[in-house]
Design a protein around this motif. Structure first.
Motif, PDB file in Angstrom:
ATOM      1  N   LEU A   5       0.902  -0.995  -0.146  1.00  0.00           N
ATOM      2  CA  LEU A   5       0.000  -0.062   0.051  1.00  0.00           C
ATOM      3  C   LEU A   5       0.815   1.189   0.127  1.00  0.00           C
ATOM      4  O   LEU A   5       0.611   2.233  -0.736  1.00  0.00           O
ATOM      5  CB  LEU A   5      -0.832   0.085   1.284  1.00  0.00           C
ATOM      6  CG  LEU A   5      -1.813  -1.060   1.222  1.00  0.00           C
ATOM      7  CD1 LEU A   5      -2.650  -1.203   2.648  1.00  0.00           C
ATOM      8  CD2 LEU A   5      -3.026  -0.573   0.159  1.00  0.00           C
ATOM      9  N   LYS A   6       2.036   1.048   1.014  1.00  0.00           N
ATOM     10  CA  LYS A   6       2.683   2.434   0.953  1.00  0.00           C
ATOM     11  C   LYS A   6       3.706   2.576  -0.507  1.00  0.00           C
ATOM     12  O   LYS A   6       3.636   3.774  -0.868  1.00  0.00           O
ATOM     13  CB  LYS A   6       3.656   2.078   2.010  1.00  0.00           C
ATOM     14  CG  LYS A   6       4.772   3.449   2.287  1.00  0.00           C
ATOM     15  CD  LYS A   6       5.800   3.128   3.300  1.00  0.00           C
ATOM     16  CE  LYS A   6       6.515   4.295   3.878  1.00  0.00           C
ATOM     17  NZ  LYS A   6       7.535   4.437   2.942  1.00  0.00           N
ATOM     18  N   ILE A   7       4.104   1.780  -0.966  1.00  0.00           N
ATOM     19  CA  ILE A   7       5.218   1.990  -2.408  1.00  0.00           C
ATOM     20  C   ILE A   7       3.986   2.166  -3.348  1.00  0.00           C
ATOM     21  O   ILE A   7       4.324   3.136  -4.244  1.00  0.00           O
ATOM     22  CB  ILE A   7       5.750   0.713  -2.683  1.00  0.00           C
ATOM     23  CG1 ILE A   7       6.810   1.115  -3.661  1.00  0.00           C
ATOM     24  CG2 ILE A   7       4.968  -0.329  -3.102  1.00  0.00           C
ATOM     25  CD1 ILE A   7       7.886   1.915  -2.902  1.00  0.00           C
ATOM     26  N   SER A   8       2.634   1.637  -3.247  1.00  0.00           N
ATOM     27  CA  SER A   8       1.812   2.093  -4.386  1.00  0.00           C
ATOM     28  C   SER A   8       1.403   3.463  -4.156  1.00  0.00           C
ATOM     29  O   SER A   8       1.301   4.135  -5.303  1.00  0.00           O
ATOM     30  CB  SER A   8       0.648   1.187  -4.524  1.00  0.00           C
ATOM     31  OG  SER A   8       1.064  -0.115  -4.558  1.00  0.00           O
ATOM     32  N   LYS A   9       1.293   3.753  -2.872  1.00  0.00           N
ATOM     33  CA  LYS A   9       0.810   5.405  -2.775  1.00  0.00           C
ATOM     34  C   LYS A   9       2.034   6.431  -3.165  1.00  0.00           C
ATOM     35  O   LYS A   9       1.675   7.493  -4.047  1.00  0.00           O
ATOM     36  CB  LYS A   9       0.422   5.713  -1.276  1.00  0.00           C
ATOM     37  CG  LYS A   9       0.150   6.885  -1.052  1.00  0.00           C
ATOM     38  CD  LYS A   9      -0.102   7.139   0.482  1.00  0.00           C
ATOM     39  CE  LYS A   9      -0.797   8.657   0.721  1.00  0.00           C
ATOM     40  NZ  LYS A   9       0.259   9.823   0.329  1.00  0.00           N
ATOM     41  N   GLU A  10       3.104   5.882  -2.993  1.00  0.00           N
ATOM     42  CA  GLU A  10       4.396   6.657  -3.297  1.00  0.00           C
ATOM     43  C   GLU A  10       4.444   6.869  -4.854  1.00  0.00           C
ATOM     44  O   GLU A  10       4.917   7.850  -5.445  1.00  0.00           O
ATOM     45  CB  GLU A  10       5.517   6.143  -2.630  1.00  0.00           C
ATOM     46  CG  GLU A  10       5.630   6.363  -1.129  1.00  0.00           C
ATOM     47  CD  GLU A  10       7.024   5.511  -0.702  1.00  0.00           C
ATOM     48  OE1 GLU A  10       7.586   4.810  -1.418  1.00  0.00           O
ATOM     49  OE2 GLU A  10       7.476   5.584   0.612  1.00  0.00           O
ATOM     50  N   PHE A  11       4.170   5.720  -5.641  1.00  0.00           N
ATOM     51  CA  PHE A  11       4.200   5.747  -7.019  1.00  0.00           C
ATOM     52  C   PHE A  11       3.005   6.800  -7.396  1.00  0.00           C
ATOM     53  O   PHE A  11       3.105   7.591  -8.209  1.00  0.00           O
ATOM     54  CB  PHE A  11       3.930   4.451  -7.749  1.00  0.00           C
ATOM     55  CG  PHE A  11       3.666   4.395  -9.028  1.00  0.00           C
ATOM     56  CD1 PHE A  11       4.833   4.673  -9.977  1.00  0.00           C
ATOM     57  CD2 PHE A  11       2.403   4.311  -9.642  1.00  0.00           C
ATOM     58  CE1 PHE A  11       4.691   4.735 -11.466  1.00  0.00           C
ATOM     59  CE2 PHE A  11       2.267   4.542 -11.120  1.00  0.00           C
ATOM     60  CZ  PHE A  11       3.451   4.724 -12.105  1.00  0.00           C
ATOM     61  N   PHE A  12       1.514   6.407  -6.797  1.00  0.00           N
ATOM     62  CA  PHE A  12       0.583   7.274  -7.541  1.00  0.00           C
ATOM     63  C   PHE A  12       0.728   8.778  -6.980  1.00  0.00           C
ATOM     64  O   PHE A  12       0.384   9.834  -7.870  1.00  0.00           O
ATOM     65  CB  PHE A  12      -0.772   6.933  -6.880  1.00  0.00           C
ATOM     66  CG  PHE A  12      -1.121   5.548  -7.447  1.00  0.00           C
ATOM     67  CD1 PHE A  12      -0.972   5.158  -8.627  1.00  0.00           C
ATOM     68  CD2 PHE A  12      -1.660   4.502  -6.354  1.00  0.00           C
ATOM     69  CE1 PHE A  12      -1.469   3.919  -9.078  1.00  0.00           C
ATOM     70  CE2 PHE A  12      -2.050   3.382  -6.618  1.00  0.00           C
ATOM     71  CZ  PHE A  12      -1.882   3.006  -8.255  1.00  0.00           C
ATOM     72  N   ASP A  13       1.686   9.283  -6.036  1.00  0.00           N
ATOM     73  CA  ASP A  13       1.781  10.561  -5.589  1.00  0.00           C
ATOM     74  C   ASP A  13       2.886  10.983  -6.587  1.00  0.00           C
ATOM     75  O   ASP A  13       2.983  12.391  -6.466  1.00  0.00           O
ATOM     76  CB  ASP A  13       2.385  10.542  -4.119  1.00  0.00           C
ATOM     77  CG  ASP A  13       1.266  10.565  -3.177  1.00  0.00           C
ATOM     78  OD1 ASP A  13       0.098  10.915  -3.639  1.00  0.00           O
ATOM     79  OD2 ASP A  13       1.435  10.190  -2.057  1.00  0.00           O
ATOM     80  N   LEU A  14       3.683  10.494  -7.196  1.00  0.00           N
ATOM     81  CA  LEU A  14       4.514  10.804  -8.275  1.00  0.00           C
ATOM     82  C   LEU A  14       3.918  11.989  -9.197  1.00  0.00           C
ATOM     83  O   LEU A  14       2.603  11.684  -9.610  1.00  0.00           O
ATOM     84  CB  LEU A  14       5.296  10.012  -9.074  1.00  0.00           C
ATOM     85  CG  LEU A  14       6.013   9.154  -8.316  1.00  0.00           C
ATOM     86  CD1 LEU A  14       6.787   7.727  -9.153  1.00  0.00           C
ATOM     87  CD2 LEU A  14       7.281   9.881  -7.698  1.00  0.00           C
ATOM     88  N   PRO A  15       4.339  12.895  -9.790  1.00  0.00           N
ATOM     89  CA  PRO A  15       3.874  13.983 -10.843  1.00  0.00           C
ATOM     90  C   PRO A  15       3.387  13.033 -12.131  1.00  0.00           C
ATOM     91  O   PRO A  15       4.136  11.836 -12.530  1.00  0.00           O
ATOM     92  CB  PRO A  15       5.100  14.898 -11.339  1.00  0.00           C
ATOM     93  CG  PRO A  15       5.853  14.634  -9.963  1.00  0.00           C
ATOM     94  CD  PRO A  15       5.797  13.378  -9.603  1.00  0.00           C
TER      95      PRO A  15
END
Length: 322
Positions: free
Chosen positions: A61-71
């Motif tokens: 969940l965390k790594i996915s969120k970090e990806f989705f938060d990318l520009p």
């Protein structure tokens, strides 16, 4: 008539049980009967004591969120090509229920991985992302085999490993997919309509789906009377349902149940700014596995798992699922 989603205890056959040969026939038979009843009727259940580490789920969940938060500019480098199932699926609008009263378009984005993958990963921004995804896939694969064993017992097939043997190529010649999904925070301008969905009514396509979700909720399941009921998240449990291919395989003895994701009324105030996040592990048989009615009825024409999936994809848009 089911009004709640059943909770099944996997303590006797979860991943914490290292040697499955020590599991008694009686314990496995009881689990099989519970599974058979659930998938013969409501088609959904929650599984507790499954043995998948919560730490790993949280990492995904965390790594996915970090990806989705990318520009968007950064994520666009990893957009899914037309000839591949791997990659980022940009924010799209769910049109599945566009003709239903009160329906409106809702934006979501996803990241797909179908191992083995030669596609691009955001190594410079998130060097651990591929490693975490593959670790998650490997653990889910082990749990999928346990679920398939229990289904085999419940269906009284030749042996507990019958369905497991039909899925041996997960990670090779097999379309099993992990999909990480994010729904964005809801607008606060009053534009959300009554009855608006996050994901429209649908059934999954494959054998079995394992769903890992946050606590926001919204998943609803259609029971045997045609009424939608809440599938409220159960802390520490995973949601499991069968897909249309398994229904076809069992000559309709097991049911692929329609489900949808609504915006709960409780998701008011601060909760509507959290969005919703989940991972789905869509389990499919090996590409060359011939799906023939298990009861010998030939109710459906035999076809390979890959041909079936291609046929289903040709009829709708796979990327709108979950």
């Amino acid at each position: 008539m089911a009004t709640t989603i059943p909770l099944i205890d996997f303590k006797h056959y979860g991943l914490h049980v290292e040697n499955t040969e020590t599991v008694s026939d009686e314990d496995l038979k009881q689990l099989g009967e519970e599974f058979h009843e659930v998938f013969r009727t409501i088609g959904f259940c929650y599984i507790k004591n499954h043995g998948i580490p919560q730490e790993l789920i949280d990492k995904m969940l965390k790594i996915s969120k970090e990806f989705f938060d990318l520009p968007v500019e950064a994520k666009s480098k990893f957009e899914r090509p037309l000839n591949s199932d791997h990659g980022w699926i940009p924010t799209i609008r769910d049109r599945k229920d566009a003709d239903q009263p009160g329906a409106a378009e809702v934006i979501k984005e996803s990241f797909n991985c179908v191992p083995p993958v030669d596609g691009a990963w955001p190594d410079s921004d998130l060097p651990q992302m591929k490693k975490i995804f593959y670790e998650f896939i490997e653990v889910c694969k082990k749990m999928a085999f346990r679920i398939l064993d229990v289904l085999s017992v419940g269906l009284k097939l030749e042996g507990r490993d019958f369905l497991r043997q039909c899925h041996q190529d997960i990670g090779n010649k097999n379309q099993t997919t992990v999909r990480s999904v994010r729904y964005p925070p809801l607008p606060t301008d009053g534009s959300i309509l009554p009855g608006q969905t996050r994901c429209g009514e649908h059934c999954d396509y494959g054998t079995v789906t394992m769903l890992f979700q946050d606590d926001i909720g919204g998943l609803e399941v259609c029971n045997t009377t045609g009424k939608y009921i809440q599938a409220t998240p159960v802390p520490g449990a995973i949601c499991v349902n069968i897909g249309e291919l398994m229904q076809r395989w069992t000559a309709d003895k097991l049911k692929a149940t329609k489900h949808r994701v609504l915006i709960p009324e409780a998701e008011a105030g601060v909760r509507n700014n959290q969005g919703r996040q989940l991972m789905a592990f869509f389990i499919h048989p090996d590409d060359d596995c011939v799906i023939k009615c298990l009861d010998g009825s030939d109710k459906y024409q035999p076809m390979t798992a890959l041909d079936y999936l291609k046929w289903r994809f040709s009829q709708t848009d796979i990327w709108l699922h979950v």
